[in-house]
Design a protein around this motif. Structure first.
Motif, PDB file in Angstrom:
ATOM      1  N   GLY A  47      15.645 -18.666  25.374  1.00  0.00           N
ATOM      2  CA  GLY A  47      15.568 -19.831  25.392  1.00  0.00           C
ATOM      3  C   GLY A  47      17.166 -20.237  25.919  1.00  0.00           C
ATOM      4  N   CYS A  48      17.395 -20.010  24.970  1.00  0.00           N
ATOM      5  CA  CYS A  48      18.430 -21.476  24.777  1.00  0.00           C
ATOM      6  C   CYS A  48      20.151 -20.769  24.822  1.00  0.00           C
ATOM      7  CB  CYS A  48      18.784 -22.684  24.192  1.00  0.00           C
ATOM      8  SG  CYS A  48      19.855 -23.572  23.598  1.00  0.00           S
ATOM      9  N   GLY A  49      20.914 -20.609  26.094  1.00  0.00           N
ATOM     10  CA  GLY A  49      22.161 -20.397  24.675  1.00  0.00           C
ATOM     11  C   GLY A  49      23.098 -20.584  23.944  1.00  0.00           C
ATOM     12  N   ASP A  50      22.706 -21.689  22.551  1.00  0.00           N
ATOM     13  CA  ASP A  50      23.009 -21.773  21.261  1.00  0.00           C
ATOM     14  C   ASP A  50      22.758 -20.747  20.396  1.00  0.00           C
ATOM     15  OD1 ASP A  50      24.426 -23.284  19.586  1.00  0.00           O
ATOM     16  OD2 ASP A  50      23.033 -24.545  20.503  1.00  0.00           O
ATOM     17  N   PRO A  51      24.283 -19.706  19.944  1.00  0.00           N
ATOM     18  CA  PRO A  51      24.266 -18.693  19.115  1.00  0.00           C
ATOM     19  C   PRO A  51      24.538 -19.735  17.900  1.00  0.00           C
ATOM     20  CG  PRO A  51      25.824 -18.552  20.869  1.00  0.00           C
ATOM     21  CD  PRO A  51      24.712 -19.591  21.560  1.00  0.00           C
ATOM     22  N   SER A  52      25.445 -21.149  17.894  1.00  0.00           N
ATOM     23  CA  SER A  52      25.827 -21.337  16.778  1.00  0.00           C
ATOM     24  C   SER A  52      25.325 -21.755  15.701  1.00  0.00           C
ATOM     25  CB  SER A  52      25.777 -22.531  17.170  1.00  0.00           C
ATOM     26  OG  SER A  52      24.951 -23.846  17.494  1.00  0.00           O
ATOM     27  N   THR A  60      35.374 -20.705  14.040  1.00  0.00           N
ATOM     28  CA  THR A  60      36.835 -19.882  12.962  1.00  0.00           C
ATOM     29  C   THR A  60      36.293 -21.101  11.989  1.00  0.00           C
ATOM     30  OG1 THR A  60      38.548 -19.800  13.280  1.00  0.00           O
ATOM     31  CG2 THR A  60      37.797 -21.237  14.607  1.00  0.00           C
ATOM     32  N   PRO A  61      37.233 -20.885  11.233  1.00  0.00           N
ATOM     33  CA  PRO A  61      37.087 -22.010   9.870  1.00  0.00           C
ATOM     34  C   PRO A  61      38.778 -22.305  10.579  1.00  0.00           C
ATOM     35  CG  PRO A  61      37.081 -20.054   8.655  1.00  0.00           C
ATOM     36  CD  PRO A  61      36.415 -19.365  10.579  1.00  0.00           C
ATOM     37  N   LEU A 246      35.596 -26.790  35.804  1.00  0.00           N
ATOM     38  CA  LEU A 246      35.126 -27.465  34.561  1.00  0.00           C
ATOM     39  C   LEU A 246      34.719 -26.671  33.171  1.00  0.00           C
ATOM     40  CD1 LEU A 246      31.368 -29.268  36.902  1.00  0.00           C
ATOM     41  CD2 LEU A 246      33.765 -30.228  36.318  1.00  0.00           C
ATOM     42  N   GLY A 247      35.094 -27.279  32.226  1.00  0.00           N
ATOM     43  CA  GLY A 247      35.439 -26.142  31.106  1.00  0.00           C
ATOM     44  C   GLY A 247      34.844 -26.827  29.860  1.00  0.00           C
ATOM     45  N   ALA A 248      34.743 -26.309  28.223  1.00  0.00           N
ATOM     46  CA  ALA A 248      34.764 -26.755  27.270  1.00  0.00           C
ATOM     47  C   ALA A 248      34.948 -25.695  26.245  1.00  0.00           C
ATOM     48  CB  ALA A 248      32.918 -27.434  27.118  1.00  0.00           C
ATOM     49  N   ILE A 249      35.026 -25.975  25.463  1.00  0.00           N
ATOM     50  CA  ILE A 249      35.158 -25.479  23.738  1.00  0.00           C
ATOM     51  C   ILE A 249      33.358 -25.030  23.299  1.00  0.00           C
ATOM     52  CG2 ILE A 249      37.507 -26.982  23.398  1.00  0.00           C
ATOM     53  CD1 ILE A 249      35.510 -27.880  21.243  1.00  0.00           C
ATOM     54  N   SER A 250      32.705 -25.410  23.923  1.00  0.00           N
ATOM     55  CA  SER A 250      31.580 -25.536  22.643  1.00  0.00           C
ATOM     56  C   SER A 250      30.903 -23.765  23.519  1.00  0.00           C
ATOM     57  CB  SER A 250      30.651 -26.021  23.850  1.00  0.00           C
ATOM     58  OG  SER A 250      30.308 -26.198  25.719  1.00  0.00           O
ATOM     59  N   VAL A 254      32.268 -21.606  20.317  1.00  0.00           N
ATOM     60  CA  VAL A 254      30.638 -21.706  19.681  1.00  0.00           C
ATOM     61  C   VAL A 254      30.194 -22.675  19.207  1.00  0.00           C
ATOM     62  CG1 VAL A 254      28.955 -19.876  18.784  1.00  0.00           C
ATOM     63  CG2 VAL A 254      30.906 -18.750  19.286  1.00  0.00           C
ATOM     64  N   VAL A 255      30.718 -23.632  19.636  1.00  0.00           N
ATOM     65  CA  VAL A 255      30.715 -25.936  19.052  1.00  0.00           C
ATOM     66  C   VAL A 255      29.844 -26.333  20.208  1.00  0.00           C
ATOM     67  CG1 VAL A 255      32.075 -25.333  16.700  1.00  0.00           C
ATOM     68  CG2 VAL A 255      32.733 -25.862  19.162  1.00  0.00           C
ATOM     69  N   PRO A 256      28.454 -26.066  20.550  1.00  0.00           N
ATOM     70  CA  PRO A 256      28.308 -26.520  21.396  1.00  0.00           C
ATOM     71  C   PRO A 256      27.971 -28.812  21.222  1.00  0.00           C
ATOM     72  CG  PRO A 256      26.340 -25.506  21.116  1.00  0.00           C
ATOM     73  CD  PRO A 256      27.872 -25.148  20.355  1.00  0.00           C
ATOM     74  N   GLY A 257      27.426 -28.312  20.158  1.00  0.00           N
ATOM     75  CA  GLY A 257      27.343 -29.882  19.590  1.00  0.00           C
ATOM     76  C   GLY A 257      28.717 -30.450  19.562  1.00  0.00           C
TER      77      GLY A 257
END
Length: 418
Positions: A47-52, A60-61, A246-250, A254-257
């Motif tokens: 249900g939520c687009g957060d695969p982190s 990535t390290p 509008l954008g983000a690195i999230s 893969v870092v929405p938090g």
């Protein structure tokens, strides 16, 4: 009052409560409360687009090391400038310019606490008396909720499933009036998984120019494409109509938090500066919270040092998972996925209620599914389409296959008897 106590004059705003009810988080909270805790199987969340949280989607390290280095440097324990730290803005300007026909300046970039704060800022700036804004349906419901909280009227134009979820531009022109200030597009698409072509985006820009309105382009899933269409930033057409990107690195990292987003002025002809929009954006940012300073400090290294292999691996997983999702869902009698996802992390699926015995609507489907199969998916009404479903395929492929199998079992169990 008879007991001599004070008559309190404050009260809560009811419209804020109703606005919150239409958000994805609000709906997922209701679904999570319906999970059967006695089911021994793990709950699978589509249900939520957060695969982190999944190993296959770990960032990535390079990004992790950049955060550690920024913290240990002791250079970023301070307050940041209103629009963000200059090296971070410069790095983002260069990153975005690589996909544009002109070069962005660091002054075009404003850092925000995630993409959602960027939405809050631009809607706050546009919320003049009697103004209205045009939003896609289906879309991302935070736009409706945030517009409502600012008393900004919104009107919906449709995305057309039989045409690859392209925008109904005739509807856009019919909806607009003298009080229309902007239209929102989301590309790559949430919730539809579509990617707009160069030609279609050019028509969007030409429509905006005729109407004299701004284009707000939500590109939080930028470059996450795995079909035949490449990602084309709306800013490419900034010389036709002004664009706020509008954008983000999230999503890409893969870092929405980590809550690092941006509001970028893509306006080579200077319309937004001339109309004082740039000044208004800066004024709004002056009263907002800043993104965390050490996250800003890590951005140049994150962007510069991340290898293409990391992005390619994520895209390959999403390509395979989207194909699996599309094929299996279209094999289920009561479900139809009209368009194979080409980008982002989602598919929109039509629910054929006439094939089901005891399911009233999409919310009922999702509630019964989570109770019986411990699979969480989002009712389409949350994103603007009743009796549709939004499903994310950005999870471990083995878990996705398990979830799709459970959905298939659920639909067979509730199928109308012949």
């Amino acid at each position: 009052m008879e007991d001599g106590s004070k008559q309190w004059r404050f009260k809560a705003r009811k419209d804020l409560t109703s606005a919150s009810d239409i958000t994805i988080k609000g709906m997922l909270k209701k679904l999570n409360e319906a999970i059967d805790s006695t089911d021994p199987r793990p709950t699978i969340r589509l249900g939520c687009g957060d695969p982190s949280v999944y190993p296959s989607f770990r960032t990535t390290p390079v990004a992790e090391d950049a955060i550690v280095d920024a913290v240990r440097s002791a250079k970023f324990n301070c307050y940041a400038p209103t629009d963000g730290i200059l090296p971070a803005r410069r790095a983002i300007a260069e990153y975005l310019s690589s996909n544009l026909p002109y070069k962005l300046s660091p002054d075009d970039v404003n850092l925000t606490s995630g993409c959602k704060q960027a939405i809050e800022v631009i809607l706050s700036v546009l919320a003049q008396p009697n103004a209205n804004i045009l939003l896609p349906r289906p879309g991302f419901p935070s736009y409706e909720a945030l517009a409502a909280s600012r008393h900004l009227e919104f009107r919906h134009f449709d995305l057309l499933p039989d045409e690859g979820w392209e925008i109904d531009l005739d509807a856009v022109e019919a909806l607009a009036d003298d009080n229309t200030v902007a239209m929102v597009i989301i590309n790559p698409g949430n919730p539809c998984g579509n990617v707009f072509s160069y030609q279609h985006l050019q028509k969007v820009a030409e429509t905006a120019r005729r109407l004299g309105i701004l284009v707000i382009s939500d590109e939080v899933y930028e470059r996450i494409t795995f079909g035949v269409k490449p990602f084309v930033p709306m800013g490419t057409f900034g010389s036709i109509a002004p664009v706020i990107t509008l954008g983000a690195i999230s999503k890409r990292w893969v870092v929405p938090g980590w809550r690092l987003g941006w509001l970028v002025i893509t306006d080579p002809i200077g319309v937004l500066k001339e109309t004082k929009m740039v000044d208004s954006i800066n004024s709004c940012l002056n009263i907002c919270s800043d993104p965390v300073t050490f996250i800003q400090g890590s951005i140049p290294k994150i962007i510069e040092d991340t290898k293409e292999d990391f992005f390619r691996n994520i895209i390959d997983i999403l390509r395979r998972s989207s194909g699996m999702c599309y094929e299996i869902l279209n094999d289920i009698d009561c479900l139809t996925c009209p368009h194979k996802p080409e980008g982002s992390m989602f598919a929109m699926v039509k629910l054929n209620l006439s094939s089901l015995e005891d399911v009233v609507d999409d919310i009922d489907f999702c509630l019964k599914l989570v109770k019986e199969e411990s699979v969480v998916i989002l009712p389409g009404i949350t994103v603007g389409l009743k009796n549709w479903l939004r499903i994310t395929f950005a999870i471990e492929p083995s878990s996705l296959e398990d979830a799709l199998g459970r959905i298939q079992s659920f639909c067979q169990r509730h199928a109308k008897k012949q």
